[in-house]
Design a protein around this motif. Structure first.
Motif, PDB file in Angstrom:
ATOM      1  N   HIS A   1      42.137  12.674 -35.541  1.00 11.83           N
ATOM      2  CA  HIS A   1      42.960  13.091 -34.403  1.00 11.83           C
ATOM      3  C   HIS A   1      42.743  14.561 -34.069  1.00 11.83           C
ATOM      4  O   HIS A   1      42.963  14.981 -32.923  1.00 11.83           O
ATOM      5  CB  HIS A   1      44.438  12.839 -34.699  1.00 11.83           C
ATOM      6  N   VAL A   2      42.350  15.339 -35.063  1.00 11.41           N
ATOM      7  CA  VAL A   2      42.129  16.774 -34.867  1.00 11.41           C
ATOM      8  C   VAL A   2      40.755  17.122 -35.424  1.00 11.41           C
ATOM      9  O   VAL A   2      40.385  16.660 -36.502  1.00 11.41           O
ATOM     10  CB  VAL A   2      43.221  17.608 -35.574  1.00 11.41           C
ATOM     11  N   LYS A   3      40.004  17.927 -34.695  1.00 15.36           N
ATOM     12  CA  LYS A   3      38.693  18.407 -35.140  1.00 15.36           C
ATOM     13  C   LYS A   3      38.767  19.923 -35.349  1.00 15.36           C
ATOM     14  O   LYS A   3      39.652  20.595 -34.797  1.00 15.36           O
ATOM     15  CB  LYS A   3      37.618  18.060 -34.101  1.00 15.36           C
ATOM     16  N   PRO A   4      37.855  20.491 -36.146  1.00 13.82           N
ATOM     17  CA  PRO A   4      37.880  21.937 -36.374  1.00 13.82           C
ATOM     18  C   PRO A   4      37.895  22.734 -35.077  1.00 13.82           C
ATOM     19  O   PRO A   4      37.191  22.423 -34.111  1.00 13.82           O
ATOM     20  CB  PRO A   4      36.581  22.171 -37.155  1.00 13.82           C
ATOM     21  N   GLY A   5      38.773  23.750 -35.059  1.00 15.19           N
ATOM     22  CA  GLY A   5      38.957  24.575 -33.872  1.00 15.19           C
ATOM     23  C   GLY A   5      40.135  24.173 -33.017  1.00 15.19           C
ATOM     24  O   GLY A   5      40.529  24.905 -32.108  1.00 15.19           O
ATOM     25  N   GLU A   6      40.732  23.001 -33.312  1.00 13.76           N
ATOM     26  CA  GLU A   6      41.860  22.508 -32.527  1.00 13.76           C
ATOM     27  C   GLU A   6      43.181  22.833 -33.221  1.00 13.76           C
ATOM     28  O   GLU A   6      43.277  22.804 -34.457  1.00 13.76           O
ATOM     29  CB  GLU A   6      41.732  21.006 -32.303  1.00 13.76           C
ATOM     30  N   SER A   7      44.203  23.101 -32.422  1.00 16.58           N
ATOM     31  CA  SER A   7      45.517  23.472 -32.949  1.00 16.58           C
ATOM     32  C   SER A   7      46.286  22.240 -33.420  1.00 16.58           C
ATOM     33  O   SER A   7      46.089  21.127 -32.903  1.00 16.58           O
ATOM     34  CB  SER A   7      46.335  24.199 -31.881  1.00 16.58           C
ATOM     35  N   VAL A   8      47.174  22.466 -34.367  1.00 17.32           N
ATOM     36  CA  VAL A   8      47.982  21.385 -34.915  1.00 17.32           C
ATOM     37  C   VAL A   8      49.328  21.956 -35.341  1.00 17.32           C
ATOM     38  O   VAL A   8      49.435  23.129 -35.704  1.00 17.32           O
ATOM     39  CB  VAL A   8      47.255  20.714 -36.111  1.00 17.32           C
ATOM     40  N   ARG A   9      50.377  21.129 -35.282  1.00 15.35           N
ATOM     41  CA  ARG A   9      51.695  21.530 -35.758  1.00 15.35           C
ATOM     42  C   ARG A   9      52.062  20.673 -36.958  1.00 15.35           C
ATOM     43  O   ARG A   9      51.582  19.537 -37.106  1.00 15.35           O
ATOM     44  CB  ARG A   9      52.738  21.376 -34.648  1.00 15.35           C
ATOM     45  N   ALA A  10      52.890  21.205 -37.818  1.00 18.46           N
ATOM     46  CA  ALA A  10      53.320  20.476 -39.014  1.00 18.46           C
ATOM     47  C   ALA A  10      53.889  19.121 -38.627  1.00 18.46           C
ATOM     48  O   ALA A  10      54.702  19.013 -37.705  1.00 18.46           O
ATOM     49  CB  ALA A  10      54.364  21.288 -39.776  1.00 18.46           C
ATOM     50  N   GLY A  11      53.421  18.077 -39.295  1.00 21.05           N
ATOM     51  CA  GLY A  11      53.877  16.722 -39.008  1.00 21.05           C
ATOM     52  C   GLY A  11      53.013  15.964 -38.030  1.00 21.05           C
ATOM     53  O   GLY A  11      53.142  14.741 -37.878  1.00 21.05           O
ATOM     54  N   ASP A  12      52.109  16.683 -37.333  1.00 23.02           N
ATOM     55  CA  ASP A  12      51.197  15.998 -36.409  1.00 23.02           C
ATOM     56  C   ASP A  12      50.179  15.166 -37.186  1.00 23.02           C
ATOM     57  O   ASP A  12      49.768  15.542 -38.295  1.00 23.02           O
ATOM     58  CB  ASP A  12      50.428  17.019 -35.559  1.00 23.02           C
ATOM     59  N   PRO A  13      49.707  14.044 -36.619  1.00 21.16           N
ATOM     60  CA  PRO A  13      48.678  13.262 -37.300  1.00 21.16           C
ATOM     61  C   PRO A  13      47.345  14.001 -37.325  1.00 21.16           C
ATOM     62  O   PRO A  13      46.899  14.548 -36.305  1.00 21.16           O
ATOM     63  CB  PRO A  13      48.577  11.979 -36.461  1.00 21.16           C
ATOM     64  N   LEU A  14      46.715  14.031 -38.505  1.00 19.01           N
ATOM     65  CA  LEU A  14      45.383  14.611 -38.661  1.00 19.01           C
ATOM     66  C   LEU A  14      44.320  13.513 -38.691  1.00 19.01           C
ATOM     67  O   LEU A  14      43.344  13.547 -37.955  1.00 19.01           O
ATOM     68  CB  LEU A  14      45.291  15.418 -39.957  1.00 19.01           C
ATOM     69  N   LEU A  15      44.552  12.549 -39.585  1.00 24.47           N
ATOM     70  CA  LEU A  15      43.588  11.476 -39.809  1.00 24.47           C
ATOM     71  C   LEU A  15      44.303  10.137 -39.859  1.00 24.47           C
ATOM     72  O   LEU A  15      45.409  10.037 -40.418  1.00 24.47           O
ATOM     73  CB  LEU A  15      42.833  11.689 -41.131  1.00 24.47           C
TER      74      LEU A  15
END
Length: 426
Positions: free
Chosen positions: A372-386
């Motif tokens: 769901h997230v690739k290097p360089g992209e922002s993320v917030r705690a609790g967001d799905p990563l994989l």
């Protein structure tokens, strides 16, 4: 009466000698015929692994493997060009690339393989499409190239049988990493296939077979040299495989992502590499005046894709398999994803059922990892990563173990290197 004995050929290479053309022709042919025993070829493969081969030896070894079987004679009324990747994680590039280059006017005879370990296989991905079949006869390949312009299928049994035997042997004798044997294995099948030109995608990084740019450059040079020696127009792109390509890693999920690209969307890195390889293929095919970007945007490549899938018994409109179980890995903190290790993601997908440990193992069509997230992209705690997808929930802990330490969240964004690190031409 055989002109040589296996022992004398083994001793010659063991002692660092350069094998003669006659020795190479004999030992490859005799091994194919069963005259040279498996343990003898194992010893010779180890001697080659330890002492290497000169460029001329590698070229002759390749020629002997081509001569061990049949060759295809492609008559399709357009220039033919193929692409080969040394394997990576999320590397679904063949799926949009073959129909795109065909839509640009070339014939693309793409003979592909299956996945083993952490790297996926093109045939496994396509077999997630209901009805699609991988095995075609030489006549069917020829007819589809004429009618559709592109074919992605398994190599026929008659192409380079010596390589098929030796490939399996190297896998169990610790001799896979020999650059001359890798180069000869790849090029023998591609030369036997009969395409006019070939572009190689030599991967480099954690998710690739070649981990360093130096090793990737050495393999690329060996591959190009063999092609030149056989009169094939060939070039190699050395490309980064430290991060998974695209967001989908698996079988059905990669097909879905490839279709997104063919419909004009999809992840930027997949589009970038697809177009870079398409331009190189078209240049070698004498079609450099065609802009593959325009063709992709026009929808013509998707039309070729649909025709290609139907020609091999598949339904391009059928729903793809969905997993029985999904486990989501979430971000522990706010920030920017700074790393996502390709090898670890590939192992996780493999453990979820997307890959195989042995050639005879089956794979799950719906298994894999969605990033769901690739290097360089922002993320917030609790967001799905994989998103871990599988039909066997008991596989999730092993997949999570593979991902331990594979990703990190930082405070600031990180720059992204170009996917294409270098181009090697003959």
């Amino acid at each position: 009466m055989e002109p040589f004995s296996a022992v004398e050929v083994i001793r010659a290479k063991r002692d660092g000698a350069r094998l003669t053309d006659e020795q190479i022709d004999w030992v490859v042919g005799a091994y194919t015929r069963g005259v040279v025993a498996e343990e003898q070829m194992s010893a010779l493969a180890m001697a080659i692994y330890l002492n290497g081969m000169a460029a001329a030896e590698t070229a002759r070894w390749t020629a002997a493997m081509v001569a061990s079987g049949e060759t295809l004679s492609l008559r399709v009324g357009r220039p033919t060009v193929d692409k080969h990747s040394t394997g990576g994680v999320g590397d679904k590039i063949t799926l949009p690339l073959a129909p795109l280059v065909a839509a640009c006017g070339a014939g693309v005879p793409q003979l592909s393989g299956r996945g083993l370990g952490h790297t996926g296989g093109t045939l496994d991905k396509l077999e997630s499409i209901p009805g699609w079949r991988a095995r075609l006869t030489a006549d069917e390949i020829q007819a589809q190239l004429v009618d559709v312009g592109a074919v992605i299928c398994a190599a026929t049994d008659g192409l380079a049988p010596a390589d098929r035997k030796l490939y399996a042997l190297r896998d169990v004798t610790g001799t896979v990493e020999s650059i001359p044997l890798i180069a000869a294995s790849i090029m023998s099948k591609k030369i036997a296939e009969g395409a006019d030109a070939l572009v190689l995608d030599v991967k480099c990084g954690s998710g690739a077979f070649m981990k360093t740019p130096e090793d990737a450059r050495a393999l690329a040079a060996a591959l190009v040299d063999i092609g030149v020696s056989r009169g094939v127009r060939v070039s190699a792109l050395i490309t980064d495989m430290s991060v998974p390509l695209g967001r989908a890693v698996g079988n059905a999920v990669e097909v879905a992502e490839a279709v997104e690209v063919l419909r004009g969307g999809g992840p930027g890195d997949v589009v970038e590499l697809t177009l870079a390889l398409a331009r190189e293929m078209l240049d070698l095919a004498g079609l450099s005046d065609v802009d593959p970007g325009e063709v992709l945007r026009s929808g013509a490549a998707y039309d070729v894709w649909a025709a290609m899938i139907r020609a091999q018994g598949g339904d391009p409109d059928a729903p793809l398999s969905q997993p029985g179980h999904v486990h989501t890995v979430v971000a522990a903190s706010d920030g920017v994803l700074s790393t996502l290790d390709a090898y670890a993601v590939g192992v996780a997908a493999w453990r979820l059922g997307a890959g195989r440990a042995r050639k005879e193992d089956s794979v799950q069509a719906a298994a894999g990892v969605v990033c769901h997230v690739k290097p360089g992209e922002s993320v917030r705690a609790g967001d799905p990563l994989l998103e871990l997808r599988t039909d066997t929930p008991e596989a999730v802990p092993a997949a999570l173990a593979a991902l331990d330490g594979a990703y990190a969240i930082a405070e600031a964004a990180v720059g992204r290197e170009s996917l294409v690190l270098e181009v090697v031409r003959g």
